[in-house]
Design a protein around this motif. Structure first.
Motif, mmCIF file in Angstrom:
data_model
loop_
_atom_site.group_PDB
_atom_site.id
_atom_site.type_symbol
_atom_site.label_atom_id
_atom_site.label_comp_id
_atom_site.label_asym_id
_atom_site.label_seq_id
_atom_site.Cartn_x
_atom_site.Cartn_y
_atom_site.Cartn_z
ATOM 1 N N LEU A 98 -34.668 67.746 25.227
ATOM 2 C CA LEU A 98 -33.236 67.878 25.010
ATOM 3 C C LEU A 98 -32.714 66.736 24.143
ATOM 4 C CD1 LEU A 98 -32.058 68.693 28.667
ATOM 5 C CD2 LEU A 98 -32.761 70.297 26.888
ATOM 6 N N SER A 99 -31.636 66.988 23.440
ATOM 7 C CA SER A 99 -30.939 65.920 22.726
ATOM 8 C C SER A 99 -30.069 65.151 23.714
ATOM 9 C CB SER A 99 -30.051 66.514 21.627
ATOM 10 O OG SER A 99 -29.018 67.297 22.195
ATOM 11 N N ASN A 100 -29.601 63.965 23.298
ATOM 12 C CA ASN A 100 -28.691 63.198 24.148
ATOM 13 C C ASN A 100 -27.397 63.966 24.400
ATOM 14 O OD1 ASN A 100 -30.256 60.909 24.608
ATOM 15 N ND2 ASN A 100 -29.654 59.963 22.687
ATOM 16 N N THR A 101 -26.937 64.676 23.371
ATOM 17 C CA THR A 101 -25.715 65.464 23.525
ATOM 18 C C THR A 101 -25.897 66.553 24.569
ATOM 19 O OG1 THR A 101 -25.111 65.054 21.217
ATOM 20 C CG2 THR A 101 -24.031 66.900 22.325
ATOM 21 N N MET A 102 -27.037 67.248 24.525
ATOM 22 C CA MET A 102 -27.308 68.311 25.496
ATOM 23 C C MET A 102 -27.474 67.734 26.900
ATOM 24 S SD MET A 102 -27.562 71.551 25.902
ATOM 25 C CE MET A 102 -27.817 72.202 24.241
ATOM 26 N N ALA A 103 -28.105 66.572 26.995
ATOM 27 C CA ALA A 103 -28.257 65.922 28.299
ATOM 28 C C ALA A 103 -26.897 65.530 28.857
ATOM 29 C CB ALA A 103 -29.152 64.688 28.170
ATOM 30 N N GLY A 104 -26.017 65.019 27.985
ATOM 31 C CA GLY A 104 -24.667 64.679 28.423
ATOM 32 C C GLY A 104 -23.881 65.910 28.838
ATOM 33 N N PHE A 105 -24.095 67.024 28.117
ATOM 34 C CA PHE A 105 -23.416 68.267 28.468
ATOM 35 C C PHE A 105 -23.864 68.769 29.838
ATOM 36 C CE2 PHE A 105 -23.147 72.989 28.240
ATOM 37 C CZ PHE A 105 -21.769 73.086 28.135
ATOM 38 N N LEU A 106 -25.128 68.545 30.169
ATOM 39 C CA LEU A 106 -25.648 68.964 31.471
ATOM 40 C C LEU A 106 -24.913 68.262 32.606
ATOM 41 C CD1 LEU A 106 -27.819 70.587 33.004
ATOM 42 C CD2 LEU A 106 -29.348 68.627 32.737
ATOM 43 N N THR A 107 -24.646 66.968 32.439
ATOM 44 C CA THR A 107 -23.926 66.226 33.483
ATOM 45 C C THR A 107 -22.444 66.590 33.518
ATOM 46 O OG1 THR A 107 -23.511 64.349 31.995
ATOM 47 C CG2 THR A 107 -25.520 64.294 33.306
ATOM 48 N N THR A 108 -21.944 67.185 32.433
ATOM 49 C CA THR A 108 -20.528 67.564 32.358
ATOM 50 C C THR A 108 -20.284 68.976 32.871
ATOM 51 O OG1 THR A 108 -20.294 66.133 30.416
ATOM 52 C CG2 THR A 108 -18.544 67.716 30.780
ATOM 53 N N LEU A 109 -21.328 69.787 32.947
ATOM 54 C CA LEU A 109 -21.178 71.187 33.372
ATOM 55 C C LEU A 109 -20.429 71.357 34.694
ATOM 56 C CD1 LEU A 109 -24.385 73.260 32.504
ATOM 57 C CD2 LEU A 109 -22.012 73.841 32.002
ATOM 58 N N PRO A 110 -20.752 70.570 35.746
ATOM 59 C CA PRO A 110 -20.004 70.744 36.988
ATOM 60 C C PRO A 110 -18.510 70.524 36.816
ATOM 61 C CG PRO A 110 -21.984 69.462 37.386
ATOM 62 C CD PRO A 110 -21.847 69.593 35.896
ATOM 63 N N LEU A 111 -18.131 69.560 35.964
ATOM 64 C CA LEU A 111 -16.709 69.290 35.746
ATOM 65 C C LEU A 111 -16.031 70.463 35.049
ATOM 66 C CD1 LEU A 111 -16.828 65.555 34.600
ATOM 67 C CD2 LEU A 111 -16.835 66.515 36.900
ATOM 68 N N LEU A 112 -16.727 71.093 34.116
ATOM 69 C CA LEU A 112 -16.172 72.271 33.455
ATOM 70 C C LEU A 112 -16.012 73.416 34.459
ATOM 71 C CD1 LEU A 112 -18.195 72.232 30.103
ATOM 72 C CD2 LEU A 112 -15.896 71.335 30.551
ATOM 73 N N ALA A 113 -16.972 73.531 35.377
ATOM 74 C CA ALA A 113 -16.855 74.548 36.423
ATOM 75 C C ALA A 113 -15.655 74.256 37.316
ATOM 76 C CB ALA A 113 -18.137 74.590 37.254
ATOM 77 N N PHE A 114 -15.448 72.974 37.660
ATOM 78 C CA PHE A 114 -14.276 72.601 38.455
ATOM 79 C C PHE A 114 -12.999 73.046 37.749
ATOM 80 C CE2 PHE A 114 -16.581 68.534 40.135
ATOM 81 C CZ PHE A 114 -17.476 69.331 40.818
ATOM 82 N N ALA A 115 -12.918 72.731 36.461
ATOM 83 C CA ALA A 115 -11.713 73.036 35.694
ATOM 84 C C ALA A 115 -11.480 74.541 35.586
ATOM 85 C CB ALA A 115 -11.814 72.419 34.302
ATOM 86 N N LEU A 116 -12.550 75.300 35.422
ATOM 87 C CA LEU A 116 -12.431 76.742 35.249
ATOM 88 C C LEU A 116 -11.966 77.443 36.515
ATOM 89 C CD1 LEU A 116 -12.991 79.307 33.502
ATOM 90 C CD2 LEU A 116 -15.322 79.275 34.418
ATOM 91 N N LEU A 117 -12.508 77.057 37.668
ATOM 92 C CA LEU A 117 -12.281 77.815 38.900
ATOM 93 C C LEU A 117 -11.103 77.306 39.727
ATOM 94 C CD1 LEU A 117 -13.642 80.235 40.340
ATOM 95 C CD2 LEU A 117 -14.820 78.575 41.783
ATOM 96 N N SER A 118 -10.823 76.027 39.658
ATOM 97 C CA SER A 118 -9.846 75.421 40.575
ATOM 98 C C SER A 118 -8.479 76.111 40.605
ATOM 99 C CB SER A 118 -9.668 73.937 40.243
ATOM 100 O OG SER A 118 -10.854 73.221 40.501
ATOM 101 N N PRO A 119 -7.913 76.580 39.469
ATOM 102 C CA PRO A 119 -6.576 77.197 39.546
ATOM 103 C C PRO A 119 -6.513 78.454 40.406
ATOM 104 C CG PRO A 119 -7.196 76.740 37.260
ATOM 105 C CD PRO A 119 -8.417 76.549 38.092
ATOM 106 N N PHE A 120 -7.657 79.111 40.618
ATOM 107 C CA PHE A 120 -7.662 80.388 41.337
ATOM 108 C C PHE A 120 -8.011 80.253 42.815
ATOM 109 C CE2 PHE A 120 -9.157 80.969 36.931
ATOM 110 C CZ PHE A 120 -8.098 81.733 36.429
#
Length: 403
Positions: free
Chosen positions: A51-73
Motif C-alpha cells: 500500500l501507499s502511505n496515502t492508502m494506509a492513512g485512508f485505512l485508518t480514516t475509514l471508521p471516521l467516515l463511517a461515523f460521519a455517514l451513519l450518525s445522523p440517522f
C-alpha cells in the motif's frame, strides 16, 4: 397524538440492573479496540499489501467516515426500531466486520474496517442517550465507567498488536483476536432485547421543535467534537510513526500509543464526575487546552528524549481524557431528554467525525509533503485554538440546544 418513549427508571431489580450495566460496559469495550489495534501495525500491513502511505492513512480514516455517514440517522432509527435492537444489530455487524477484514487483500480489509466503523457509529450515538434515559441521576459516574472500559481495551489493543503480529499469527491474527471481545459483547447484550423500548401514544398535543441542525449551540458542540476527535485520531493514527521519527524502536513506539490510551483511563472516569458537579465547564476547557499546548511543545523539542516524550504523552492523555469526557457530558448537560441527547449526539458525531476524518489525512499529507513532523505539529496548534473557542461556548452553563 404524540409518540413518546415509555418512561424508564433506576428502580429495577439487581439482576436487571447488573445485566444492563454489563451490556453497556461490554459495548463500550468495543468502541475503540478495532481501531487502536490497527495503527501500531499499519506499516506491517502497508508492506504486506504493498500500500501507499496515502492508502494506509485512508485505512485508518475509514471508521471516521463511517461515523460521519451513519450518525445522523441513528437517533431516528432508534426511535423507530428500538435502541436495544439497533445496538444488537450493530454488535452482529462488528463481529462480521472483524471476521472479514483479516482475510484476503486490501478490499476485505477496507470493507471489514468500514463495517466496524458503521457499528461503532451506532454505539457512539446511543450510549450517551441510554445513560441519560436509564441512569439520569448517575450520568457522570456511568459516563466515567463506560469511558474506562473503552480506554482499557483501547490501550491493551494498542500494546499487544505489534507483539502478536510478530508471532506466527501475523498482522491478520493481531486483528482477528478482537472478534472474541465483540462476540462476548453480543452475548452480553442479548438480555436487553427483552427490554426493547417501544414507542407509545400520548394524548399530549404535538409541540413542534426547532431542528437541532438549526441550533447555534448544537453547532458549537459539533465543531468542538470535531476538533477533539481530530486530535485523538491523529494521535491514534500517527503516534507510532511520530515516535519512529524520534528514533524509538517500533515496539516501544507501540507502547507509547498504549501509554497514551492507558493514562486516559483514570481521567475518563474522573472528568465526567467533576463536569457533572459543575454548572459551568469552561475552566475545564481552558485546562484541557493548556495540556494540549504543553504536549505539542514537548513533541516539538523532544529530540528523541524518552523522558520528555513520556511527559508530553502524559499531557496529551490529560487533555484527551478531559476533552472526550466533556463532549460526552455536553450531549447530556446541554439537552433536556434522552431523545434530544441522541439527536445532538448524532449531529455532533456526524459532522464532527467528518471533520476528524480530515485530521489524519491532512497530517499524513503534510508529513509526506514536508518530509517531517514539524509543520503538522504547528497545524495541531490551530486545531487546539478552534477547540478552545468552541469549548468555551459549549461549556457555558445554563444553555440548552433547543432554547
Amino acid at each position: 397524538m404524540k409518540k413518546t418513549e415509555i418512561p424508564r427508571t433506576e428502580d429495577v431489580s439487581n439482576r436487571v440492573y447488573y445485566l444492563l450495566l454489563a451490556g453497556i460496559l461490554l459495548v463500550a469495550a468495543n468502541l475503540r479496540t478495532h481501531i487502536t489495534s490497527l495503527s501500531p501495525i499499519i506499516d506491517t500491513i502497508r508492506d504486506a499489501l504493498s500500500l501507499s502511505n496515502t492508502m494506509a492513512g485512508f485505512l485508518t480514516t475509514l471508521p471516521l467516515l463511517a461515523f460521519a455517514l451513519l450518525s445522523p440517522f441513528v437517533a431516528q432509527w432508534a426511535r423507530r426500531f428500538g435502541t436495544e435492537r439497533l445496538i444488537f444489530v450493530s454488535l452482529v455487524l462488528i463481529v462480521i466486520g472483524s471476521l472479514f477484514r483479516p482475510f484476503g487483500g486490501i478490499v476485505p480489509l477496507m470493507a471489514g474496517t468500514f463495517l466496524i466503523g458503521l457499528a461503532v457509529a451506532v454505539f457512539n450515538v446511543l450510549l450517551p442517550s441510554i445513560i441519560k434515559r436509564e441512569f439520569p441521576l448517575k450520568i457522570g459516574v456511568m459516563t466515567g465507567l463506560y469511558s474506562i472500559m473503552m480506554g482499557i481495551f483501547a490501550s491493551v489493543a494498542a500494546a499487544i498488536s505489534v507483539p502478536v503480529a510478530s508471532t506466527g499469527l501475523g498482522w491478520r491474527g493481531a486483528l482477528l483476536i478482537w472478534t472474541i471481545l465483540s462476540a462476548i459483547g453480543l452475548i452480553a447484550w442479548l438480555p436487553q432485547l427483552r427490554r426493547h423500548t417501544r414507542a407509545v401514544l400520548s394524548n399530549a398535543p404535538d409541540v413542534p421543535k426547532r431542528s437541532i441542525w438549526r441550533s447555534p449551540l448544537a453547532w458549537t458542540v459539533t465543531v468542538n467534537m470535531g476538533m477533539q476527535s481530530s486530535i485523538y485520531y491523529i494521535m491514534v493514527a500517527w503516534l507510532p510513526n511520530m515516535m519512529h521519527a524520534q528514533h524509538l524502536d517500533p515496539v516501544v513506539a507501540g507502547y507509547m500509543l498504549s501509554l497514551f490510551q492507558m493514562l486516559m483511563i483514570p481521567i475518563n472516569f474522573i472528568a465526567p464526575i467533576i463536569a457533572a458537579k459543575m454548572r459551568d465547564q469552561r475552566s475545564l476547557v481552558i485546562m484541557t487546552t493548556a495540556c494540549y499546548i504543553v504536549g505539542i511543545f514537548g513533541f516539538l523539542y523532544a529530540n528523541g528524549s524518552l523522558p520528555l516524550i513520556i511527559a508530553s504523552i502524559v499531557f496529551f492523555s490529560l487533555s484527551g481524557g478531559f476533552s472526550f469526557s466533556l463532549i460526552m457530558m455536553f450531549f447530556s448537560l446541554r439537552t433536556t431528554s434522552a431523545s434530544e441527547a441522541a439527536d445532538l449526539s448524532g449531529m455532533a458525531q456526524s459532522v464532527g467525525y467528518l471533520l476528524a476524518g480530515c485530521g489524519p489525512l491532512l497530517y499524513g499529507a503534510l508529513h509526506d509533503a514536508t518530509g517531517g513532523w514539524q509543520t503538522p505539529y504547528y497545524v495541531m496548534f490551530g486545531i487546539v485554538a478552534v477547540y478552545l473557542l468552541t469549548g468555551l461556548a459549549a461549556g457555558r452553563g445554563g444553555r440548552y440546544v433547543h432554547e
